[in-house]
Write a protein that holds these residues in place. Sequence first.
Motif, PDB file in Angstrom:
ATOM      1  N   UNK A   9      36.459  25.286  38.123  1.00  0.00           N
ATOM      2  CA  UNK A   9      36.014  26.529  37.502  1.00  0.00           C
ATOM      3  C   UNK A   9      34.500  26.569  37.372  1.00  0.00           C
ATOM      4  N   UNK A  10      33.923  25.437  37.012  1.00  0.00           N
ATOM      5  CA  UNK A  10      32.466  25.371  36.864  1.00  0.00           C
ATOM      6  C   UNK A  10      31.788  25.571  38.213  1.00  0.00           C
ATOM      7  N   UNK A  11      32.297  24.908  39.237  1.00  0.00           N
ATOM      8  CA  UNK A  11      31.698  25.037  40.566  1.00  0.00           C
ATOM      9  C   UNK A  11      31.816  26.461  41.090  1.00  0.00           C
ATOM     10  N   UNK A  12      32.896  27.133  40.757  1.00  0.00           N
ATOM     11  CA  UNK A  12      33.097  28.494  41.267  1.00  0.00           C
ATOM     12  C   UNK A  12      32.101  29.475  40.690  1.00  0.00           C
ATOM     13  N   UNK A  13      31.537  29.167  39.543  1.00  0.00           N
ATOM     14  CA  UNK A  13      30.579  30.092  38.946  1.00  0.00           C
ATOM     15  C   UNK A  13      29.149  29.780  39.354  1.00  0.00           C
ATOM     16  N   UNK A  14      28.961  28.722  40.112  1.00  0.00           N
ATOM     17  CA  UNK A  14      27.608  28.387  40.539  1.00  0.00           C
ATOM     18  C   UNK A  14      27.145  29.350  41.615  1.00  0.00           C
ATOM     19  N   UNK A  26      34.968  37.064  51.472  1.00  0.00           N
ATOM     20  CA  UNK A  26      36.193  36.957  50.671  1.00  0.00           C
ATOM     21  C   UNK A  26      37.341  36.414  51.507  1.00  0.00           C
ATOM     22  N   UNK A  27      37.046  35.512  52.444  1.00  0.00           N
ATOM     23  CA  UNK A  27      38.085  34.971  53.320  1.00  0.00           C
ATOM     24  C   UNK A  27      39.034  34.038  52.580  1.00  0.00           C
ATOM     25  N   UNK A  28      38.607  33.493  51.463  1.00  0.00           N
ATOM     26  CA  UNK A  28      39.458  32.574  50.716  1.00  0.00           C
ATOM     27  C   UNK A  28      39.439  32.899  49.244  1.00  0.00           C
ATOM     28  N   UNK A  29      40.155  32.090  48.489  1.00  0.00           N
ATOM     29  CA  UNK A  29      40.197  32.288  47.042  1.00  0.00           C
ATOM     30  C   UNK A  29      38.939  31.728  46.398  1.00  0.00           C
ATOM     31  N   UNK A  30      38.483  32.382  45.339  1.00  0.00           N
ATOM     32  CA  UNK A  30      37.334  31.923  44.570  1.00  0.00           C
ATOM     33  C   UNK A  30      37.804  31.777  43.134  1.00  0.00           C
ATOM     34  N   UNK A  31      37.534  30.630  42.543  1.00  0.00           N
ATOM     35  CA  UNK A  31      37.900  30.394  41.155  1.00  0.00           C
ATOM     36  C   UNK A  31      36.702  30.689  40.269  1.00  0.00           C
ATOM     37  N   UNK A  32      36.957  31.251  39.091  1.00  0.00           N
ATOM     38  CA  UNK A  32      35.885  31.510  38.132  1.00  0.00           C
ATOM     39  C   UNK A  32      36.431  31.252  36.738  1.00  0.00           C
ATOM     40  N   UNK A  33      35.555  31.244  35.739  1.00  0.00           N
ATOM     41  CA  UNK A  33      35.993  30.843  34.395  1.00  0.00           C
ATOM     42  C   UNK A  33      36.671  31.957  33.591  1.00  0.00           C
ATOM     43  N   UNK A  34      36.880  33.101  34.206  1.00  0.00           N
ATOM     44  CA  UNK A  34      37.566  34.195  33.526  1.00  0.00           C
ATOM     45  C   UNK A  34      36.659  35.111  32.736  1.00  0.00           C
ATOM     46  N   UNK A  35      35.368  34.789  32.699  1.00  0.00           N
ATOM     47  CA  UNK A  35      34.448  35.618  31.913  1.00  0.00           C
ATOM     48  C   UNK A  35      33.872  36.746  32.766  1.00  0.00           C
ATOM     49  N   UNK A  36      33.521  37.822  32.100  1.00  0.00           N
ATOM     50  CA  UNK A  36      32.893  38.958  32.773  1.00  0.00           C
ATOM     51  C   UNK A  36      31.550  38.530  33.386  1.00  0.00           C
ATOM     52  N   UNK A  84      38.103  44.265  38.795  1.00  0.00           N
ATOM     53  CA  UNK A  84      38.346  42.861  39.136  1.00  0.00           C
ATOM     54  C   UNK A  84      38.750  42.063  37.897  1.00  0.00           C
ATOM     55  N   UNK A  85      38.166  42.367  36.755  1.00  0.00           N
ATOM     56  CA  UNK A  85      38.552  41.670  35.522  1.00  0.00           C
ATOM     57  C   UNK A  85      40.002  41.974  35.168  1.00  0.00           C
ATOM     58  N   UNK A  86      40.432  43.210  35.363  1.00  0.00           N
ATOM     59  CA  UNK A  86      41.829  43.563  35.113  1.00  0.00           C
ATOM     60  C   UNK A  86      42.737  42.746  36.036  1.00  0.00           C
ATOM     61  N   UNK A  87      42.354  42.651  37.297  1.00  0.00           N
ATOM     62  CA  UNK A  87      43.176  41.967  38.299  1.00  0.00           C
ATOM     63  C   UNK A  87      43.160  40.445  38.156  1.00  0.00           C
ATOM     64  N   UNK A  88      42.011  39.872  37.780  1.00  0.00           N
ATOM     65  CA  UNK A  88      41.827  38.429  37.944  1.00  0.00           C
ATOM     66  C   UNK A  88      41.625  37.615  36.670  1.00  0.00           C
ATOM     67  N   UNK A  89      41.411  38.236  35.540  1.00  0.00           N
ATOM     68  CA  UNK A  89      41.010  37.465  34.363  1.00  0.00           C
ATOM     69  C   UNK A  89      42.078  36.490  33.885  1.00  0.00           C
ATOM     70  N   UNK A  91      44.495  34.902  35.808  1.00  0.00           N
ATOM     71  CA  UNK A  91      44.673  33.795  36.749  1.00  0.00           C
ATOM     72  C   UNK A  91      43.377  33.046  37.013  1.00  0.00           C
ATOM     73  N   UNK A  92      42.241  33.705  36.769  1.00  0.00           N
ATOM     74  CA  UNK A  92      40.920  33.132  37.027  1.00  0.00           C
ATOM     75  C   UNK A  92      40.721  32.799  38.501  1.00  0.00           C
ATOM     76  N   UNK A  93      41.384  33.577  39.349  1.00  0.00           N
ATOM     77  CA  UNK A  93      41.287  33.399  40.792  1.00  0.00           C
ATOM     78  C   UNK A  93      41.028  34.766  41.419  1.00  0.00           C
ATOM     79  N   UNK A  94      40.031  34.822  42.286  1.00  0.00           N
ATOM     80  CA  UNK A  94      39.744  36.037  43.042  1.00  0.00           C
ATOM     81  C   UNK A  94      40.297  35.799  44.447  1.00  0.00           C
TER      82      UNK A  94
END
Length: 119
Positions: A9-14, A26-36, A84-89, A91-94
């Motif tokens: 999660x940390x690496x995904x927000x870098x 957007x060829x693959x999944x991107x993980x993020x910490x769920x924050x706006x 995107x926040x509605x869709x992904x918050x 699962x924390x996955x884009x």
Amino acid sequence: SWEPSQTDLTEATSAEAASSSANNNWAGNVFFDGSRESMTTIIDSVIARAFIGVNQQYSKLTAAQQRMVASSVGEAKVKFVDQMMVECSETKVITPAHVKRCMEVVKQELDEVKANRGY
């Protein structure tokens, strides 16, 4: 079922992860910490990369035209991040599917705004 680690999660927000996702269109999944804030950082990186390709045309616009484009992009970005926040918050996955659905929703919303403004 696999859950992303805190490191994932940390690496995904870098910036590097955001740039990587932009480079892959957007060829693959991107993980993020769920924050706006994290979502906005990722989207900002994608927009910045997109503007690299149109910078020459953009620079030829008048200042007033540049403000209109910037305003439109800003408005679209806010709507896109919201969707995107509605869709992904949760699962924390884009995923590419999330991006496609959100782009379709935002396009429809912006088309309605344009129609109401008489564009």
